[in-house]
Design a protein around this motif. Structure first.
Motif, short mmCIF file in Angstrom:
data_model
loop_
_atom_site.label_atom_id
_atom_site.label_comp_id
_atom_site.label_asym_id
_atom_site.label_seq_id
_atom_site.Cartn_x
_atom_site.Cartn_y
_atom_site.Cartn_z
N GLY A 9 0.82 -1.21 0.00
CA GLY A 9 0.00 0.00 0.00
C GLY A 9 0.85 1.26 0.00
N GLU A 10 1.91 1.26 0.79
CA GLU A 10 2.76 2.46 0.87
C GLU A 10 3.57 2.66 -0.41
OE1 GLU A 10 0.94 3.57 3.37
OE2 GLU A 10 2.69 4.71 3.98
N ILE A 11 4.03 1.57 -1.01
CA ILE A 11 4.77 1.68 -2.28
C ILE A 11 3.83 2.20 -3.36
CG2 ILE A 11 5.95 0.36 -4.10
CD1 ILE A 11 6.77 -1.64 -1.78
N ALA A 12 2.63 1.62 -3.44
CA ALA A 12 1.66 2.02 -4.47
C ALA A 12 1.29 3.49 -4.29
CB ALA A 12 0.42 1.14 -4.39
N HIS A 13 1.07 3.90 -3.05
CA HIS A 13 0.71 5.29 -2.78
C HIS A 13 1.84 6.24 -3.21
CE1 HIS A 13 1.04 8.84 -0.06
NE2 HIS A 13 -0.21 9.00 -0.46
N ALA A 14 3.05 5.95 -2.82
CA ALA A 14 4.17 6.86 -3.10
C ALA A 14 4.44 6.96 -4.59
CB ALA A 14 5.42 6.39 -2.35
N LEU A 15 4.26 5.84 -5.31
CA LEU A 15 4.58 5.83 -6.73
C LEU A 15 3.37 6.13 -7.62
CD1 LEU A 15 7.18 4.73 -5.58
CD2 LEU A 15 7.17 2.93 -7.30
N GLY A 16 2.20 6.23 -7.01
CA GLY A 16 1.01 6.50 -7.79
C GLY A 16 0.57 5.30 -8.62
N LEU A 17 0.78 4.09 -8.08
CA LEU A 17 0.38 2.86 -8.77
C LEU A 17 -0.85 2.27 -8.09
CD1 LEU A 17 3.93 1.24 -9.17
CD2 LEU A 17 2.65 2.59 -10.86
N LYS A 18 -1.49 1.32 -8.77
CA LYS A 18 -2.57 0.58 -8.14
C LYS A 18 -2.00 -0.60 -7.35
CE LYS A 18 -6.12 1.74 -11.49
NZ LYS A 18 -6.82 1.34 -12.70
N TYR A 19 -2.74 -1.02 -6.33
CA TYR A 19 -2.29 -2.19 -5.57
C TYR A 19 -2.03 -3.37 -6.50
CZ TYR A 19 -3.56 -0.21 -0.96
OH TYR A 19 -3.64 0.54 0.18
N SER A 20 -2.88 -3.49 -7.51
CA SER A 20 -2.76 -4.64 -8.41
C SER A 20 -1.51 -4.58 -9.29
CB SER A 20 -4.01 -4.71 -9.30
OG SER A 20 -4.16 -3.49 -10.01
N GLN A 21 -0.83 -3.44 -9.29
CA GLN A 21 0.41 -3.32 -10.08
C GLN A 21 1.66 -3.58 -9.23
OE1 GLN A 21 -0.80 0.77 -11.44
NE2 GLN A 21 0.33 0.14 -13.26
N VAL A 22 1.46 -3.78 -7.96
CA VAL A 22 2.62 -3.92 -7.06
C VAL A 22 2.54 -5.26 -6.35
CG1 VAL A 22 3.86 -2.97 -5.08
CG2 VAL A 22 2.69 -1.42 -6.66
N ARG A 23 3.63 -6.01 -6.41
CA ARG A 23 3.70 -7.28 -5.68
C ARG A 23 4.82 -7.19 -4.65
NH1 ARG A 23 5.22 -13.29 -8.15
NH2 ARG A 23 4.44 -14.47 -6.36
#
Lengths: 343, 423
Positions: free
Chosen positions: B216-230
């Motif tokens: 969640g924190e990575i997605a938030h900081a990078l402006g990505l969706k949760y589904s784009q981050v593993r």
């Protein structure tokens, strides 16, 4: 001169996120065609042994061996969010989620088996040692693998997703009243120490640790948690300290930030107390954090019992103990000290 | 209790892998073509950043990318409040605050490059004593996020009638206790491998306590969706609360996502000390009263926790300290105040036993002091006050089941028969 003392420390610990914050754990379960099963949960095993506990819970419910269960954890692509590995919450909370999920999948399996065995109630079906059958009727049983495989041919699959949420209420911001945690863990430890009155050095000889875990899902892991906690507690009591000067850490290395070595860790004797927690999986509640709570108090109280000085500022370094002994001698005089220490 | 598997001593599922050295920790995983990342951290506890010049660092052969605050899409993270920056833009609040990150062909080049980043600091006076920092006239360290006071959180607990409690008390013990700042000292320093996979998703392999929070924190900081981050957790070499806050995950993810190259990062031990949270040092002012029969009747406690530079879990930690301040004992009259105070010290956060670890020094020392004053044994003093099923805590909570305190003490009684050399 070396002086010995005994000290008692008691502690308690509210487990779970607490304070009304929703403490949710989740798990997926799939029973495979060969009668083995997979449990999938976000809960990360950080060394405390949670994955092994989940395997035990699933194996117990399905009448399997723990090695028949694969536990997949900590991968956001494949596991459901199960909260953080903290707050002494995985055995209790994620354990409950795993138990609920396994029972959900099992319930449909038992219904299916009842029909197959011409049994009028799923409650008449048992899972035991890799077999599924009617309780008390040995003529009606078959390997679990056969039942699950046949069920697939009838379009039946035994999979589930469940969540479990611990009970907690926020405390009032004006007076602190509320029921912030559940369940609470309790423990007490006795420390036996030897204090060298010339060097101020404290050696913890033995810790006897009694902890109420509700139910020990795996007694070896309970002992492991306690051993690690005691080692950390001894470090907290006697040697560890981040030394700061105007915000700068003066000892950012293990050569100067001292942690216990094998020579500092005492003989540890564990007593497992099981006071069943009815809301926990098989009566279990957590132990990870509470195991270290009593140690520092037991050590500090034992130092007092050994040499009559009370350390109120941690860590109880040799310098502080020597200074306290000198202060005590100054206060009570040479004779007083001898009387206090030698008699 | 007739279970077949629950209650047995089966082997840990991860045991052999660790014993045989086959387990993979994040430092053990690599990716072809990976770059190495390194972070420039502030040597100052409190400073205003006038400028950051990365030209000399970027010009070093082998350097592929240099990143500062302006490269972070949403430059904030934090477990309760997002009051930490991924890379600090203007205000340094503690030694170790990250300011710039470099990706380079080798670790050596990356570390050389961060040394060439020029930061123009305006050094500010720092607040290092929580009792100074909580004074009304102390300059606020987080005025935008946490308001004009450095008192981040205060929980009062009030129960019973203090005056009645002190009237009943035959013995009163008053003392001040201090606990120190600790490091988690996990044996495995932070490490991470981040890359973009064949689906175009950002993958971050790391040792963490909570993969889904990190995502969640990575997605938030990078402006990505949760589904784009593993986020995939590798074996964790000790955590103890020190792997709850974000460490290198976002910085590595940012560089991997931007450069489309795998990024490997590993803290040195010193960087590990400088960057992750610490155990709250606490000052505990205790006044405890008991009757001559050894029954606790009143407790007044003030607890001050040094939150350091960022909030992390501080409100929850000092709340836990307040709730556990009585120890496992029934005390009908209590007045407890617990505070978390922002300073320019390293930030405090979660650590095993989380705020319940510090008050035990105070309440268990008080119990022994009261026992001595009353001529009771330490064991007897406790037996007269411990929680049982039906007991009510300082927060008014009734304990309805599984209160094993008496059984624990019963089990320890034989070991308390002897007395030490001081008595």
């Amino acid at each position: 001169m070396k002086k010995r003392g005994i000290g008692l420390g008691c502690g308690w610990y509210g487990t779970g996120y607490g304070n009304g914050f929703p403490d949710v754990s989740s798990a997926f379960v799939e029973i495979h065609d060969d009668g083995s099963a997979t449990v999938s949960t976000g809960a990360v095993d950080v060394g405390q042994g949670s994955s092994t506990v989940f395997a035990q819970i699933a194996a117990e419910e399905l009448g399997l061996e723990p090695q028949d269960i694969t536990v997949i954890t900590g991968d956001t692509d494949t596991t459901p969010d199960s909260g953080t590995s903290a707050a002494t919450r995985h055995t209790y909370n994620t354990g409950n989620a795993v138990l609920k999920a396994v029972r959900e999948a099992k319930e449909r399996l038992l219904d299916h088996a009842a029909h197959e065995f011409s049994c009028t109630s799923a409650q008449g079906i048992e899972l035991k040692e890799g077999w599924i059958g009617v309780i008390g009727d040995p003529s009606r049983r078959q390997p679990l693998a056969d039942m699950v495989f046949q069920a697939r041919l009838h379009g039946e699959r035994f999979i589930s997703a469940e969540s479990s949420t611990a009970r907690t209420t926020p405390v009032d911001r004006e007076n602190g009243q509320g029921a912030p945690y559940w369940p609470y863990a309790f423990g007490a430890q006795v420390a036996e120490v030897e204090v060298d009155t010339e060097t101020g050095l404290v050696q913890v000889l033995r810790i006897i640790a009694a902890h109420d875990v509700g139910r020990a899902i795996n007694p070896t892991q309970v002992e492991g948690q306690i051993a690690g906690a005691v080692a950390q507690g001894v470090g907290y009591a006697l040697m560890e300290e981040v030394e700061l000067h105007e915000g700068v850490i003066k000892n950012p290395a293990f050569s100067s930030y001292l942690i216990p070595t094998a020579l500092d860790v005492p003989n540890i004797q564990t007593i497992i107390v099981e006071e069943e927690e009815i809301t926990g999986p098989y009566g279990a509640k957590g132990l990870g954090e509470p195991a270290m709570v009593p140690t520092l108090a037991a050590v500090v109280n034992a130092i007092y019992d050994a040499v009559g000085v009370r350390i109120t500022s941690l860590p109880a370094t040799p310098e502080k103990i020597l200074a306290a002994l000198v202060e005590k001698e100054r206060t009570f005089g040479e004779g007083g000290m001898r009387q206090n220490i030698d008699s | 209790m007739n279970e077949a598997v629950v209650g047995t001593r089966i082997e840990r599922e991860d045991g052999w892998g660790k014993v045989l050295g086959e387990t993979h920790f994040p430092a053990d995983v690599n990716r072809p073509g990976e770059l190495y990342g390194a972070v420039l951290r502030s040597p100052h506890a409190h400073a205003h950043i006038r400028s950051v010049n990365v030209r000399a660092a970027a010009a070093l052969p082998g350097v592929v990318g240099v990143f500062t605050a302006e490269n972070v899409p949403h430059n904030a993270h934090g477990v309760l409040f997002r009051d930490q920056q991924v890379l600090v833009s203007e205000c340094v609040r503690m030694v170790g605050d990250p300011i710039a990150a470099v990706a380079a062909e080798t670790e050596k080049i990356a570390r050389e490059a961060i040394a060439r980043v020029e930061v123009d600091y305006e050094i500010l006076p720092g607040l290092f004593d929580p009792e100074e920092a909580m004074k009304p006239d102390a300059p606020a360290l987080h005025p935008d996020m946490h308001g004009p006071s450095n008192v981040l959180y205060h929980l009062p607990i009030r129960r019973g009638d203090m005056q009645a409690g002190w009237t009943k008390a035959d013995v009163v013990v008053e003392k001040e206790y201090r606990t120190q700042m600790l490091d988690h000292a996990f044996l495995q320093p932070e490490a991470v491998l981040a890359y973009v996979d064949e689906r175009g998703h950002l993958v971050v392999k790391v040792a963490t306590q909570y993969a889904h929070y990190d995502r969640g924190e990575i997605a938030h900081a990078l402006g990505l969706k949760y589904s784009q981050v593993r986020v995939k957790t590798m074996a964790v070499g000790g955590a103890f609360g020190g792997r709850e806050d974000i460490s290198l995950q976002i910085i590595a993810g940012l560089m991997a996502w931007t450069l489309r190259k795998p990024i490997k990062m590993e803290n040195t031990r010193t960087e590990s000390f400088l960057s992750h949270s610490k155990r709250h040092p606490m000052r505990l002012y205790y006044k405890t009263g008991a009757t001559k029969d050894g029954k606790l009747v009143a407790l007044e406690a003030k607890i001050i926790g040094d939150a350091g530079a960022y909030s992390s879990w501080s409100p929850n930690v000092v709340r836990k300290a307040a709730i556990h301040a009585t120890g496992p004992y029934e005390i009908p009259n209590v007045q407890i105040d617990s505070y978390a105070v922002l300073t320019n010290n390293p930030y405090s956060g979660a650590m095993r036993a989380f705020g319940a670890a510090q008050p035990v020094l105070a309440y268990e020392s008080q119990m022994d002091l009261l026992a001595e004053a009353l001529g009771l044994s330490p064991l007897e003093m406790r037996l007269r006050n411990i929680f049982h099923v039906g007991s009510v805590t300082a927060t008014g909570q009734m304990l309805t089941s599984s209160v094993g305190m008496a059984k624990c003490l019963q089990a320890l009684t034989p070991y308390l028969a002897t007395k030490g050399d001081a008595s």
